[in-house]
Design a protein around this motif. Structure first.
Motif, short mmCIF file in Angstrom:
data_model
loop_
_atom_site.label_atom_id
_atom_site.label_comp_id
_atom_site.label_asym_id
_atom_site.label_seq_id
_atom_site.Cartn_x
_atom_site.Cartn_y
_atom_site.Cartn_z
N UNK A 145 0.83 -1.21 0.00
CA UNK A 145 0.00 0.00 0.00
C UNK A 145 0.87 1.26 0.00
N UNK A 146 1.91 1.27 0.84
CA UNK A 146 2.81 2.42 0.90
C UNK A 146 3.52 2.65 -0.42
N UNK A 147 4.01 1.57 -1.00
CA UNK A 147 4.70 1.67 -2.29
C UNK A 147 3.76 2.21 -3.37
N UNK A 148 2.54 1.69 -3.37
CA UNK A 148 1.55 2.09 -4.36
C UNK A 148 1.20 3.57 -4.22
N UNK A 149 0.98 4.01 -2.99
CA UNK A 149 0.63 5.40 -2.72
C UNK A 149 1.74 6.34 -3.20
N UNK A 150 2.98 6.00 -2.87
CA UNK A 150 4.12 6.84 -3.24
C UNK A 150 4.29 6.89 -4.75
N UNK A 151 4.13 5.74 -5.42
CA UNK A 151 4.27 5.69 -6.88
C UNK A 151 3.27 6.60 -7.58
N UNK A 152 2.11 6.78 -6.96
CA UNK A 152 1.07 7.61 -7.56
C UNK A 152 1.13 9.06 -7.10
N UNK A 153 2.20 9.39 -6.37
CA UNK A 153 2.41 10.78 -5.99
C UNK A 153 1.60 11.26 -4.81
N UNK A 154 1.07 10.33 -4.01
CA UNK A 154 0.30 10.71 -2.82
C UNK A 154 1.18 10.61 -1.59
N UNK A 155 0.93 11.45 -0.57
CA UNK A 155 1.75 11.39 0.65
C UNK A 155 1.56 10.09 1.40
#
Length: 217
Positions: A145-155
């Motif tokens: 989830x963390x990796x996915x969020x960061x990849x999409x430019x979300x904090x």
């Protein structure tokens, strides 16, 4: 659009009607009537029409989420899965569940219809992944989830927030991120920028384009 691209979704004479019982009288609303369409790999396909013309109903039918009073009256919906055409209208509930998010995902109009208001965003991620990848541990799921969020430019800290703590635009971005989590081949968006201001709309559209580019690669 690449003329050689593979067709990944198509319909044949699709009919989906609302069948309503009103004071002992049956009323039929022909929301989707003999629709033929074909969507190819990596294609952006838009459906335009006035309010109430059946756009949302068509999208629900394409997602194979047909529930009373909506009924599939006739026609076929085909998904291209593992180089074979699969008749989505004949799938069992378990087969439908498996294909959702993994092959096709749906972004509804309202983000709050997806996000549980009393659960943190990370719990929504845990629920989504557990229903499709049950063998994955909680730690592995949170890392994904963390990796996915960061990849999409979300904090990254957004995972510890509750939906009501986020702006409407950020909630919609989270909803889109969830829809893209398992890298589906098709993402259906039902007015994903509705009720957002112009600047936020542009950000949401750019996010969808970024996801398309990421999945293409």
């Amino acid at each position: 659009m690449d003329s050689q691209a593979e067709t990944i979704l198509r319909t044949e004479k699709l009919k989906a009607f609302y069948v309503l019982d009103m004071h002992g009288t049956q009323k039929i609303v022909k929301a989707v009537n003999e629709v033929d369409l074909e969507i190819k790999e990596n294609e952006i396909y838009g459906i335009a029409g006035e309010s109430g013309c059946g756009k949302s109903t068509l999208l629900k039918a394409l997602f194979n989420a047909i529930e009373p009073p909506l009924r599939l009256i006739g026609g076929k919906i085909y998904y291209r899965v593992n180089w074979e055409d699969v008749d989505a209208t004949s799938l069992s509930p378990e087969e439908k569940r498996k294909l959702r998010l993994e092959f096709i995902s749906y972004i509804p109009q309202g983000s709050m219809s997806v996000l549980n208001p009393v659960m943190k965003i990370k719990e929504s991620y845990l629920d989504f992944i557990a229903s499709h990848v049950p063998e994955q541990s909680r730690r592995e799921t949170l890392e994904l989830a963390q990796q996915h969020i960061v990849e999409l430019g979300l904090p990254k800290n957004i995972l510890n927030a509750y939906p009501h703590q986020l702006s409407g635009g950020m909630r919609q971005r989270v909803t889109i991120a969830l829809s893209a989590l398992l890298n589906p081949r098709i993402m259906i968006g039902d007015e994903p920028t509705t009720a957002l201001d112009v600047v936020v709309q542009r950000g949401v559209i750019q996010m969808l384009k970024d996801i398309q580019k990421k999945l293409k690669n």
